[in-house]
Design an enzyme around this catalytic site. Sequence first.
Site, PDB file in Angstrom:
ATOM      1  N   ASN A  54       1.871   9.922  -2.336  1.00  0.00           N
ATOM      2  CA  ASN A  54       3.506   9.701  -2.401  1.00  0.00           C
ATOM      3  C   ASN A  54       3.748   9.396  -3.746  1.00  0.00           C
ATOM      4  O   ASN A  54       3.961   8.095  -4.277  1.00  0.00           O
ATOM      5  CB  ASN A  54       3.622   8.371  -1.431  1.00  0.00           C
ATOM      6  CG  ASN A  54       5.063   8.466  -1.183  1.00  0.00           C
ATOM      7  OD1 ASN A  54       6.028   8.914  -1.977  1.00  0.00           O
ATOM      8  ND2 ASN A  54       5.534   7.642  -0.298  1.00  0.00           N
ATOM      9  N   GLU A  62       0.837  -1.138  -0.024  1.00  0.00           N
ATOM     10  CA  GLU A  62      -0.072  -0.024  -0.038  1.00  0.00           C
ATOM     11  C   GLU A  62       0.948   1.290  -0.040  1.00  0.00           C
ATOM     12  O   GLU A  62       1.944   1.142   0.528  1.00  0.00           O
ATOM     13  CB  GLU A  62      -1.048   0.015   1.084  1.00  0.00           C
ATOM     14  CG  GLU A  62      -1.834  -0.779   1.341  1.00  0.00           C
ATOM     15  CD  GLU A  62      -1.724  -2.363   2.001  1.00  0.00           C
ATOM     16  OE1 GLU A  62      -0.646  -2.373   2.651  1.00  0.00           O
ATOM     17  OE2 GLU A  62      -2.504  -3.126   1.770  1.00  0.00           O
ATOM     18  N   TYR A  69       8.029   2.268  -7.616  1.00  0.00           N
ATOM     19  CA  TYR A  69       7.130   1.024  -7.556  1.00  0.00           C
ATOM     20  C   TYR A  69       6.807   0.622  -9.054  1.00  0.00           C
ATOM     21  O   TYR A  69       6.973  -0.294  -9.472  1.00  0.00           O
ATOM     22  CB  TYR A  69       5.885   1.053  -6.743  1.00  0.00           C
ATOM     23  CG  TYR A  69       6.198   1.147  -5.053  1.00  0.00           C
ATOM     24  CD1 TYR A  69       7.448   0.584  -4.601  1.00  0.00           C
ATOM     25  CD2 TYR A  69       5.512   1.574  -4.528  1.00  0.00           C
ATOM     26  CE1 TYR A  69       7.772   0.769  -3.268  1.00  0.00           C
ATOM     27  CE2 TYR A  69       5.782   2.149  -3.056  1.00  0.00           C
ATOM     28  CZ  TYR A  69       7.085   1.797  -2.606  1.00  0.00           C
ATOM     29  OH  TYR A  69       7.118   1.770  -1.118  1.00  0.00           O
TER      30      TYR A  69
HETATM   31  C1  LIG Z   1      10.507   6.374  -1.886  1.00  0.00           C
HETATM   32  C2  LIG Z   1      12.042   6.120  -1.552  1.00  0.00           C
HETATM   33  C3  LIG Z   1      11.952   4.793  -0.629  1.00  0.00           C
HETATM   34  C4  LIG Z   1      12.889   6.218  -2.764  1.00  0.00           C
HETATM   35  O1  LIG Z   1      14.320   5.899  -2.428  1.00  0.00           O
HETATM   36  P1  LIG Z   1      15.421   6.255  -3.479  1.00  0.00           P
HETATM   37  O2  LIG Z   1      16.579   5.601  -2.887  1.00  0.00           O
HETATM   38  O3  LIG Z   1      15.406   7.776  -3.477  1.00  0.00           O
HETATM   39  O4  LIG Z   1      14.767   5.597  -4.792  1.00  0.00           O
HETATM   40  P2  LIG Z   1      15.925   5.315  -6.107  1.00  0.00           P
HETATM   41  O5  LIG Z   1      17.027   6.382  -6.130  1.00  0.00           O
HETATM   42  O6  LIG Z   1      16.244   3.702  -6.142  1.00  0.00           O
HETATM   43  O7  LIG Z   1      14.667   5.706  -7.120  1.00  0.00           O
HETATM   44  C5  LIG Z   1      14.445   4.785  -8.357  1.00  0.00           C
HETATM   45  C6  LIG Z   1      13.390   5.552  -9.055  1.00  0.00           C
HETATM   46  O8  LIG Z   1      12.071   5.811  -8.387  1.00  0.00           O
HETATM   47  C7  LIG Z   1      11.721   6.921  -8.882  1.00  0.00           C
HETATM   48  N1  LIG Z   1      11.731   7.903  -7.781  1.00  0.00           N
HETATM   49  C8  LIG Z   1      12.435   8.015  -6.741  1.00  0.00           C
HETATM   50  N2  LIG Z   1      12.341   9.095  -6.099  1.00  0.00           N
HETATM   51  C9  LIG Z   1      11.557  10.092  -6.834  1.00  0.00           C
HETATM   52  C10 LIG Z   1      11.053  11.517  -6.436  1.00  0.00           C
HETATM   53  N3  LIG Z   1      11.238  12.430  -5.544  1.00  0.00           N
HETATM   54  N4  LIG Z   1      10.468  11.870  -7.706  1.00  0.00           N
HETATM   55  C11 LIG Z   1      10.094  11.058  -8.836  1.00  0.00           C
HETATM   56  N5  LIG Z   1      10.562   9.784  -8.979  1.00  0.00           N
HETATM   57  C12 LIG Z   1      11.062   9.536  -7.832  1.00  0.00           C
HETATM   58  C13 LIG Z   1      12.476   7.542 -10.167  1.00  0.00           C
HETATM   59  O9  LIG Z   1      11.835   6.928 -11.187  1.00  0.00           O
HETATM   60  C14 LIG Z   1      13.800   6.839  -9.549  1.00  0.00           C
HETATM   61  O10 LIG Z   1      14.567   6.621 -10.946  1.00  0.00           O
HETATM   62  P3  LIG Z   1      15.755   7.865 -11.301  1.00  0.00           P
HETATM   63  O11 LIG Z   1      16.336   8.350 -10.181  1.00  0.00           O
HETATM   64  O12 LIG Z   1      16.698   6.955 -12.190  1.00  0.00           O
HETATM   65  O13 LIG Z   1      14.836   8.774 -12.084  1.00  0.00           O
HETATM   66  C15 LIG Z   1      12.511   7.630  -0.832  1.00  0.00           C
HETATM   67  O14 LIG Z   1      12.060   8.699  -1.534  1.00  0.00           O
HETATM   68  C16 LIG Z   1      11.741   7.666   0.538  1.00  0.00           C
HETATM   69  O15 LIG Z   1      12.528   7.198   1.537  1.00  0.00           O
HETATM   70  N6  LIG Z   1      10.708   8.534   0.707  1.00  0.00           N
HETATM   71  C17 LIG Z   1      10.022   8.306   2.084  1.00  0.00           C
HETATM   72  C18 LIG Z   1       9.491   7.175   2.598  1.00  0.00           C
HETATM   73  C19 LIG Z   1       8.605   6.858   1.708  1.00  0.00           C
HETATM   74  O16 LIG Z   1       7.962   7.308   1.156  1.00  0.00           O
HETATM   75  N7  LIG Z   1       8.811   5.150   1.858  1.00  0.00           N
HETATM   76  C20 LIG Z   1       7.566   4.487   0.949  1.00  0.00           C
HETATM   77  C21 LIG Z   1       6.311   4.260   1.695  1.00  0.00           C
HETATM   78  S1  LIG Z   1       5.212   3.326   0.570  1.00  0.00           S
END
Ligand SMILES: CC(C)(COP(=O)(O)OP(=O)(O)OC[C@H]1O[C@@H](n2cnc3c(N)ncnc32)[C@H](O)[C@@H]1OP(=O)(O)O)[C@@H](O)C(=O)NCCC(=O)NCCS
Length: 170
Positions: free
Chosen positions: A115, A110, A122
């Site tokens: 977000n 979920e 995902y």
């Molecule tokens: C969501 C989260 C875990 C992503 O972690 P991350 O290490 O930055 O992700 P990645 O670097 O592996 O990103 C992979 C892809 O996801 C997408 N993505 C990640 N962050 C993004 C953003 N802020 N906006 C748009 N796309 C995004 C992009 O497609 C990205 O690929 P790219 O960098 O080549 O464009 C991080 O933003 C986070 O911790 N957020 C707060 C907690 C949260 O929301 N957890 C999920 C709860 S369901």
Amino acid sequence: MALTARVRVEPMTLGDVAAVHEIERLSFATPWPAHAFEQELRGNRLARYVVARAGEQVVGFAGLWLMVDEGHVTTFGVHPDWRRQGIGRQLLLNLAELSIAIGARRMTLEVRVSNEAAQALYRGFGFDLAGRRARYYTDDGEDALVMTTPALDDPRMREILATERERLTR
Ligand SMILES: CC(C)(COP(=O)(O)OP(=O)(O)OC[C@H]1O[C@@H](n2cnc3c(N)ncnc32)[C@H](O)[C@@H]1OP(=O)(O)O)[C@@H](O)C(=O)NCCC(=O)NCCS
């Protein structure tokens, strides 16, 4: 060398909980309390928790429940200073491999409708929209989207996972 080649994903230990809780606090309006992680690690045989480590520093974490034939992602976060460097993908790959290892057919989760960052991650990993749960988040009443992968042995998922493994070796 890709940054993620220097980040290792390993099982979470009780010693990691304080650092994980700090990332939760920086990431969510209503973080899980530290004792919730401790309970999960000590007592939930269906749960698997991992951390991403850069050197000794915990820079991300993720959790999975093994529910019948699916791996259900329970929580997931990357430290704000370490985002957009592929660590989220690396954690998700690890959860997919754990799911495959225990014979899960697919993965599900979920995510808040607002977000968009997590949803983009995902979707790139093969998750599709499967439904919506009204007022799922009790702190503010926000809806959740339910997202699910195709079968983990589906050619599309195999290709995604192969690409992600390859990315880590670059
Ligand atoms: C969501 C989260 C875990 C992503 O972690 P991350 O290490 O930055 O992700 P990645 O670097 O592996 O990103 C992979 C892809 O996801 C997408 N993505 C990640 N962050 C993004 C953003 N802020 N906006 C748009 N796309 C995004 C992009 O497609 C990205 O690929 P790219 O960098 O080549 O464009 C991080 O933003 C986070 O911790 N957020 C707060 C907690 C949260 O929301 N957890 C999920 C709860 S369901």
